[in-house]
Design an enzyme around this catalytic site. Structure first.
Site, PDB file in Angstrom:
ATOM      1  N   ASP A 154     -10.388   2.793   2.531  1.00  0.00           N
ATOM      2  CA  ASP A 154     -10.665   2.276   4.498  1.00  0.00           C
ATOM      3  C   ASP A 154     -11.485   3.222   5.527  1.00  0.00           C
ATOM      4  OD1 ASP A 154      -9.150   0.050   4.136  1.00  0.00           O
ATOM      5  OD2 ASP A 154      -7.345   0.795   4.801  1.00  0.00           O
ATOM      6  N   LYS A 160       0.950  -1.136  -0.159  1.00  0.00           N
ATOM      7  CA  LYS A 160       0.468   0.333  -0.011  1.00  0.00           C
ATOM      8  C   LYS A 160       0.635   1.290  -0.494  1.00  0.00           C
ATOM      9  CE  LYS A 160      -4.447  -1.922   2.402  1.00  0.00           C
ATOM     10  NZ  LYS A 160      -4.954  -1.054   3.633  1.00  0.00           N
TER      11      LYS A 160
END
Ligand code: ATR
Length: 279
Positions: free
Chosen positions: A106, A70
């Site tokens: 998220d 990520k």
């Protein structure tokens, strides 16, 4: 977009075999009548950047990124959102006008899940435990959603301070609503308490100060499992009237990625129920 040629999407990580993303995204596509082929890509560690570039060069439509890539996805994206910048991490990539764009969904996923649970962050006093990547990924959306106070407590308080300083520099309007402390600094009453640590609770694990849960408060664990997590059990014993695990966040962050790629946010109820039944 119901063309004979499917839109090609994927999740890239290492390891990747157990990712639920293909199941989730295929369910979304099916529910909206879109033709999407979503696969898992196992990338060798040194090959990540080249694999991403190849994927889009071959006409790939959208890519999810998971552990351990990520941060490298963030570095690779030519354009990324402020929330991705604070996280220093990206879980969603796409091409627009020939350039790679990245976002971290998220936090938006968490906010959607909290709203689903009738715990809209607006006006709420939120305590978040942990100051790692999981916390960084959700702070801006929680504040944008109107959290009244957001306190970050962490085993290493300096990491919480660091995040608050970075965020206050990036977005000074949030500074008055931010607070930080050690795991013992739980004073005050809380409407939403979020476990964003990687530790499981117990003598060798997470040990935080006593928490005063407001009436109808929600204790939310970003981790999920077949059984209530140790954090959820402990919260209930401490007086939290409501508890939830992070399965809903998993599904909602996927829905947010899907919305970026296809311009439509899918419903999440059916797939969440399916995944819950499979756990
Ligand atoms: P992630 O990206 O999953 O957030 P991370 O960046 O390694 O992973 O952060 C893990 C978080 O869990 C941190 O807040 C960490 O606390 P420290 O910053 O003090 O390391 C927290 N954590 C991990 N093990 C813990 C434990 N046994 N007790 C309390 N906190 C713990």
């Amino acid at each position: 977009m119901n063309t004979p040629t499917p839109a090609h999407c994927a999740v890239i990580g290492h390891p990747i075999a157990h990712s639920l993303s293909p199941q989730i995204h295929h369910a979304f596509a099916h529910s909206l009548g879109l033709n999407v082929h979503y696969e898992r890509i196992l990338s060798e560690i040194p090959d990540f950047e080249r694999t991403v570039q190849d994927f889009f060069a071959r006409g790939g439509h959208g890519l999810n990124v998971t552990v351990p890539f990520k941060e490298r996805a963030f570095a690779l994206a030519a354009h990324s959102s402020p929330r991705a910048r604070l996280a220093g991490a990206v879980n969603t990539l796409w091409m627009a006008e020939g350039q790679l764009h990245g976002c971290n969904t998220d936090g938006e996923g968490l906010v959607y899940d909290l709203k689903r649970l009738h715990a809209d962050p607006k006006g709420q006093r939120i305590l978040i435990i942990g100051a790692g990547g999981a916390t960084r990924g959700v702070l801006i959306p929680l504040l944008e959603a109107g959290a009244q106070t957001l306190k970050i407590i962490n085993r290493t308080p300096a990491r919480a301070t660091q995040i608050a300083e970075e965020l206050s520099t990036q977005q000074p309007q949030f500074a008055p609503r931010l607070a930080v402390g050690s795991l013992q600094d739980t004073q005050g009453q809380w409407d939403i308490v979020i476990n964003a640590t990687s530790a499981s609770l117990g003598t060798a694990g997470l040990q935080h100060g006593a928490i005063d849960y407001a009436p109808n408060a929600l204790a939310y664990d970003m981790v999920y499992g077949a059984q209530p997590t140790p954090f959820m059990q402990h919260a209930q014993a401490q007086g939290a009237q409501r508890v939830a695990d992070g399965l809903g966040m998993l599904v909602e962050q996927a829905a947010s990625s899907f919305a970026i790629w296809f311009g439509q946010r899918p419903g999440t109820t059916t797939v969440r129920q399916q995944l819950r039944a499979q756990l």
